[in-house]
Design a protein around this motif. Sequence first.
Motif, PDB file in Angstrom:
ATOM      1  N   PRO A 277       0.800  -1.229   0.000  1.00 34.42           N
ATOM      2  CA  PRO A 277       0.000   0.000   0.000  1.00 34.42           C
ATOM      3  C   PRO A 277       0.837   1.285   0.000  1.00 34.42           C
ATOM      4  CG  PRO A 277      -0.878  -1.566   1.579  1.00 34.42           C
ATOM      5  CD  PRO A 277       0.425  -2.137   1.083  1.00 34.42           C
ATOM      6  N   ILE A 278       1.999   1.264   0.611  1.00 37.84           N
ATOM      7  CA  ILE A 278       2.851   2.463   0.613  1.00 37.84           C
ATOM      8  C   ILE A 278       3.295   2.785  -0.810  1.00 37.84           C
ATOM      9  CG2 ILE A 278       5.069   3.412   1.379  1.00 37.84           C
ATOM     10  CD1 ILE A 278       4.619   1.720   3.982  1.00 37.84           C
ATOM     11  N   THR A 279       3.678   1.773  -1.553  1.00 40.72           N
ATOM     12  CA  THR A 279       4.091   1.985  -2.947  1.00 40.72           C
ATOM     13  C   THR A 279       2.915   2.475  -3.780  1.00 40.72           C
ATOM     14  OG1 THR A 279       5.723   0.226  -2.675  1.00 40.72           O
ATOM     15  CG2 THR A 279       5.254   0.945  -4.921  1.00 40.72           C
TER      16      THR A 279
ATOM     17  N   LEU B 121      -8.234  13.248  -3.713  1.00 47.39           N
ATOM     18  CA  LEU B 121      -9.204  12.343  -4.331  1.00 47.39           C
ATOM     19  C   LEU B 121      -8.523  11.343  -5.266  1.00 47.39           C
ATOM     20  CD1 LEU B 121     -12.009  14.951  -5.130  1.00 47.39           C
ATOM     21  CD2 LEU B 121     -12.104  13.124  -3.405  1.00 47.39           C
ATOM     22  N   ILE B 122      -7.592  11.836  -6.059  1.00 41.11           N
ATOM     23  CA  ILE B 122      -6.893  10.961  -7.005  1.00 41.11           C
ATOM     24  C   ILE B 122      -6.034   9.936  -6.263  1.00 41.11           C
ATOM     25  CG2 ILE B 122      -5.136  10.887  -8.820  1.00 41.11           C
ATOM     26  CD1 ILE B 122      -6.267  13.696  -9.693  1.00 41.11           C
ATOM     27  N   THR B 123      -5.355  10.386  -5.220  1.00 38.19           N
ATOM     28  CA  THR B 123      -4.534   9.461  -4.432  1.00 38.19           C
ATOM     29  C   THR B 123      -5.394   8.347  -3.849  1.00 38.19           C
ATOM     30  OG1 THR B 123      -2.943  11.221  -3.928  1.00 38.19           O
ATOM     31  CG2 THR B 123      -2.917   9.286  -2.494  1.00 38.19           C
ATOM     32  N   LEU B 124      -6.594   8.691  -3.410  1.00 39.36           N
ATOM     33  CA  LEU B 124      -7.510   7.660  -2.904  1.00 39.36           C
ATOM     34  C   LEU B 124      -7.842   6.646  -3.998  1.00 39.36           C
ATOM     35  CD1 LEU B 124      -9.925   9.775  -0.689  1.00 39.36           C
ATOM     36  CD2 LEU B 124      -8.175   8.150   0.074  1.00 39.36           C
ATOM     37  N   GLY B 125      -7.852   7.098  -5.248  1.00 42.78           N
ATOM     38  CA  GLY B 125      -8.096   6.179  -6.359  1.00 42.78           C
ATOM     39  C   GLY B 125      -7.038   5.101  -6.467  1.00 42.78           C
ATOM     40  N   GLY B 126      -5.810   5.445  -6.107  1.00 41.56           N
ATOM     41  CA  GLY B 126      -4.740   4.463  -6.141  1.00 41.56           C
ATOM     42  C   GLY B 126      -4.765   3.513  -4.961  1.00 41.56           C
TER      43      GLY B 126
ATOM     44  N   ILE C  95      12.415   4.674  -5.917  1.00 40.20           N
ATOM     45  CA  ILE C  95      12.274   5.682  -6.978  1.00 40.20           C
ATOM     46  C   ILE C  95      11.121   6.630  -6.650  1.00 40.20           C
ATOM     47  CG2 ILE C  95      11.610   6.018  -9.403  1.00 40.20           C
ATOM     48  CD1 ILE C  95      13.190   3.347  -9.952  1.00 40.20           C
ATOM     49  N   MET C  96      10.022   6.109  -6.137  1.00 41.73           N
ATOM     50  CA  MET C  96       8.874   6.948  -5.794  1.00 41.73           C
ATOM     51  C   MET C  96       9.215   7.911  -4.648  1.00 41.73           C
ATOM     52  SD  MET C  96       6.438   6.451  -7.906  1.00 41.73           S
ATOM     53  CE  MET C  96       7.680   6.218  -9.168  1.00 41.73           C
TER      54      MET C  96
END
Length: 186
Positions: A3-5, A26-31, A147-148
């Motif tokens: 989940p962190i990645t 909102l977009i981050t929640l999509g991931g 990398i992230m």
Amino acid sequence: MNPITHFLISWNTTALAGAAKRDRMLITLGGLLPDIDALGIIVDVVSPSEDAWRYYHEYHHQLTHNITTAVVGSIAVLLMAKKKLFTALVFFGVFNLHLLCDLVGARGPRAGDIWTVPYLVPFSSMNLSWQDQWPLNGWQNFAITIIMFVVVFIIAWKKGFSPLELFSAKADKLFVQTVNKYKHKL
């Protein structure tokens, strides 16, 4: 992937896409949304049984790793976002990126422990899989996570915000100040 990645990939994608703060959230929640079906792990930990990790194994990648959840989530985001269509489309993109990452890098510890993705639920019971899926704890996933994290530092340096903005404005400001303090020493 862990989940962190997924979180870092999603947040970096939205930050690089130029979304406003509310829309980045909102977009981050999509991931992260596809992994809501992993919450069965809480039941497994709280009330262990002979069949260890039963709910996690039974429901993870089964309930929300699909096109239906992606579309419903995108519609919800369309109703809540500032830049509605843009945010809904990027949400849909990072949701599907999560599924692609799971297809590529979510194998269990034993040989043949391939996680599948029931992408077309409820329209089809076909599961997507990739036989060369690398292990969840494989070097590839660690490399992507590192990398992230590097991208997070670059965004903090160049754009002046970080993923901490989603949790605390104060922590975000302190992180960005620290990054900027040390960038001058490079």
